[in-house]
Design an enzyme around this catalytic site. Sequence first.
Site, PDB file in Angstrom:
ATOM      1  N   ALA A  26     -25.769 -10.125 -17.965  1.00 54.11           N
ATOM      2  CA  ALA A  26     -24.197 -10.888 -17.756  1.00 54.11           C
ATOM      3  C   ALA A  26     -24.578 -10.124 -17.132  1.00 54.11           C
ATOM      4  O   ALA A  26     -23.275  -9.178 -16.408  1.00 54.11           O
ATOM      5  CB  ALA A  26     -23.750 -10.421 -19.121  1.00 54.11           C
ATOM      6  N   ALA A  27     -25.338  -9.451 -16.005  1.00 58.21           N
ATOM      7  CA  ALA A  27     -25.623  -8.634 -15.287  1.00 58.21           C
ATOM      8  C   ALA A  27     -24.347  -9.119 -14.387  1.00 58.21           C
ATOM      9  O   ALA A  27     -23.632  -8.128 -13.431  1.00 58.21           O
ATOM     10  CB  ALA A  27     -26.701  -8.520 -14.855  1.00 58.21           C
ATOM     11  N   GLY A  28     -24.313 -10.777 -13.725  1.00 55.47           N
ATOM     12  CA  GLY A  28     -23.935 -11.303 -12.368  1.00 55.47           C
ATOM     13  C   GLY A  28     -22.157 -11.041 -12.820  1.00 55.47           C
ATOM     14  O   GLY A  28     -21.825 -10.389 -12.034  1.00 55.47           O
ATOM     15  N   ASP A  29     -21.705 -10.347 -14.344  1.00 57.97           N
ATOM     16  CA  ASP A  29     -20.599 -10.598 -14.769  1.00 57.97           C
ATOM     17  C   ASP A  29     -20.153  -9.303 -14.519  1.00 57.97           C
ATOM     18  O   ASP A  29     -19.437  -8.706 -13.854  1.00 57.97           O
ATOM     19  CB  ASP A  29     -20.478 -11.276 -15.864  1.00 57.97           C
ATOM     20  CG  ASP A  29     -20.881 -12.530 -15.979  1.00 57.97           C
ATOM     21  OD1 ASP A  29     -20.592 -13.517 -14.840  1.00 57.97           O
ATOM     22  OD2 ASP A  29     -21.268 -12.981 -17.434  1.00 57.97           O
TER      23      ASP A  29
END
Length: 311
Positions: A255-258
């Site tokens: 979930a790094a992009g989130d």
Amino acid sequence: MAKIVVVGSSNTDMVIKSRTIPRPGETVIGGTFVSNAGGKGANQAVAAARLGGNVALIARVGKDMFGEEAKAGFQREEIDISCVKTDETAATGIALILVDEKAENSISVASGANENLSPADVDEAEEKFSLISTADILVVQLETPMDTLKHTADLAARFGVPIILDPAPAPQNGLPEDLLSRLTLIKPNETEASFLTGVEVRDIDSAKEAAKILHARGVRQVIITLGKEGVLVSDGISEPTALPAISVQAVDSTAAGDAFSGALACGLAEGKSLIEAVKFAITAAGLSVTKLGAQQSMPTREEVERKMSEE
């Protein structure tokens, strides 16, 4: 508090972490399993809420235990769920996620109720609660129908509200020109930027070329994330800026992009400059990969500010 409205997906993530991600026909034994709350829209809402945003989510979940657990989780994060609908005909979205020992991941999604999020749902959120017109910023992704996304962008333009698109999952067929022209900011990673522009994005220089194409299609601000290579920030006016990633021990990049998108929305809604908001987002995303899972990996405001003071 900055008012952030997220229009997007809510899923339950079923995660197995093992030595490698199986190839077609291969079975990998010896992994560990965990079930987490996920979905790009929900993840971004949680990220922004933990960082101090006043967040409302427009989404759909199924009439099942996963949907009830999702709504309970949003309430614990103090997210406004007035416009999270329980769908009577479809199950809550499910994502099956495989994570290897290098923190790389492979994801398959059954969208379920997310496919039924409609323009009428967004209109109802505005008519009943004025969520769109009173927002400081809107955040959207690509895990819900394109008609709903375009309608949200139309409303944002009508009310003069900035809108951020996280174009994930990667849009292999590109995006409509009339949508791109309504965006305030687009935040693709290198793969998504390549699909959107036809430029093979692999470093800062190729990211600059992709950013030029997106500006030419009407997007005002472009942020391209490049993993360990950092982030390119382009406002279409001044020379693009390259910012470095932070150094962390990665555990799970799911979930790094989130985390980045939620933090970026929070920073911009608070009035930070584009560069300062991106630095804030880089730190939040970096911290998120140090924990396993999606929503539970989202850092708090205190954690982000502490890390930024150490850099």
